[in-house]
Design a protein around this motif. Sequence first.
Motif, mmCIF file in Angstrom:
data_model
loop_
_atom_site.group_PDB
_atom_site.id
_atom_site.type_symbol
_atom_site.label_atom_id
_atom_site.label_comp_id
_atom_site.label_asym_id
_atom_site.label_seq_id
_atom_site.Cartn_x
_atom_site.Cartn_y
_atom_site.Cartn_z
ATOM 1 N N PRO A 76 0.821 -1.218 0.000
ATOM 2 C CA PRO A 76 0.000 0.000 0.000
ATOM 3 C C PRO A 76 0.855 1.269 0.000
ATOM 4 C CG PRO A 76 -0.808 -1.550 1.637
ATOM 5 C CD PRO A 76 0.503 -2.102 1.133
ATOM 6 N N ASN A 77 0.366 2.307 -0.696
ATOM 7 C CA ASN A 77 1.121 3.545 -0.847
ATOM 8 C C ASN A 77 0.285 4.752 -0.397
ATOM 9 O OD1 ASN A 77 2.796 5.609 -1.643
ATOM 10 N ND2 ASN A 77 3.184 4.789 -3.696
ATOM 11 N N PRO A 78 0.028 4.853 0.917
ATOM 12 C CA PRO A 78 -0.799 5.965 1.403
ATOM 13 C C PRO A 78 -0.135 7.318 1.193
ATOM 14 C CG PRO A 78 0.107 4.717 3.263
ATOM 15 C CD PRO A 78 0.445 3.947 2.012
ATOM 16 N N SER B 79 -9.567 10.612 0.079
ATOM 17 C CA SER B 79 -8.896 9.321 0.183
ATOM 18 C C SER B 79 -9.863 8.309 0.795
ATOM 19 C CB SER B 79 -7.647 9.443 1.056
ATOM 20 O OG SER B 79 -8.022 9.799 2.372
ATOM 21 N N ASN C 268 -4.733 4.147 1.188
ATOM 22 C CA ASN C 268 -4.006 4.170 -0.088
ATOM 23 C C ASN C 268 -4.946 4.160 -1.293
ATOM 24 O OD1 ASN C 268 -4.811 1.480 0.452
ATOM 25 N ND2 ASN C 268 -3.299 0.707 -0.999
#
Length: 462
Positions: free
Chosen positions: A405-407, A426, A432
């Motif tokens: 995951p790339n929050p 978001s 993410n």
Amino acid sequence: MTDTQIPVESLPAESSAQAAAVPQERRVVTAIPGPKSQELHARRTAVVSSGVSSVLPVYIERANGAILVDVDGNRFLDFGAGIGVTTAGHTPANVVEAITGQARDVLHTLFTITPYEEYVRVAELLAEHTPGDFPKKTVLVNSGAEAVENGVKIARKHTGRRAVAVLDHAYHGRTNLTMAMNYKAMPYATGFGPLAGDVYHAPSSYPFRDGLSGEEAAERTIGYLEKVVGATDLACLVVEPIQGEGGFMVYADGFLPALQEWCTANGVVMIADEIQSGMARTGRYYAAEHFGWVPDLVLTAKGIAAGMPLAAVTGRAEIMDASQPGGLGGTFGGNPVACAAAVAVFEAIEQEDLLAEGRRIEATLTAGLDRLREKYDVIGDIRGRGAMIAIELVKPGTAETTKEPNPGAVSALVAHAAQQGVLFLSAGTWGNVLRFLPSLRMTDELIADALGVLDDAFATLA
Ligand SMILES: *Cc1c(COP(=O)(O)O)cnc(C)c1O
């Protein structure tokens, strides 16, 4: 409502004309937030609980269609719609007129003391438009969480059972019962316990991450319910047909009907939490329709009344009628003004074919996002229906492997877009997911404009 409605000509010219005057385009004239917003924010910080946060502290003075105008004169493309509330647009003229007319006629009597037609009309419209061809009844309440609470009460009364099941990654609200039904403890439940008991979190379907077919995922969910809860103690299974806060999760094909079949066979009430996904949001009245799911009870809220507080539990008459008279209701539930607004929202959906607008938005958005995915490998997944579309972001180079995951990328994109006058939200268990939840008045031109801003934002990430 229709025969009590104030004719348009007799309204003060201001009310509808002023709203319609908001140009449907983006404009940034100050730093974001601007000086007047900053001033208001200082006042707010002194008196509003810090437990109430704001995604973007620009203070809104006016809104119309797909546009928010702040106190500094900035115009934002609104891809949040108050979390899927202004589905029929900001300040739609026919809804504003219905509200004004109803406010002049009667503001409150309390339906449980002396009833009125608008409540009945909303129940008729819900019976007509919720999935399923059987006699249905409704109770009206004030908020989504209250609808969830009532759905659970009604299911428990009908079944005489205690346990409540939900799915992983679910979101159902912030009241005492519903905060126990959410997947994420932080920020919804942490420190707010003790939580309500007898709530069970069953494994869900997450095609991007679990790779299971609908049948396999349903087997896993049912296995959990049978072993951990026990079917004979289970009153209800509450499921969002497309998960909202969880990141616009679309389950694998066949997952929802398989769960409904198991619930029906075991006397369990299956409840669709359509609070975010319902009311024409996804190109159908209710998202369950996309997946061949006919729930026993349907929860409606957010988009039903264009911003007026109103929510509903609608479902099979025999389940809805199990509660004793006086057992359901509340002071403000089904307020006449909120009901008049809802009737007008249904009218707008029909008369302006807003279901088709949802399908248009899906086509435009997903085509644009597909092009971005070819450029930016952090876009791992694109999913959703209608005007409820999301992208799940992963760390560079991990889309095919670990899907890490790339929050950080999501918050950077949201921040960049806000500076350019585009409001994105978001979502997702790991924060993410970037979600697109515009009003159905969002034009293709405005979507293209927003995707251009997003493209620039992605480029600055890399
Ligand atoms: C917003 C939401 C709720 C809670 O609704 P409130 O009106 O905020 O209480 C419940 N379920 C889902 C799916 C939601 O999106």
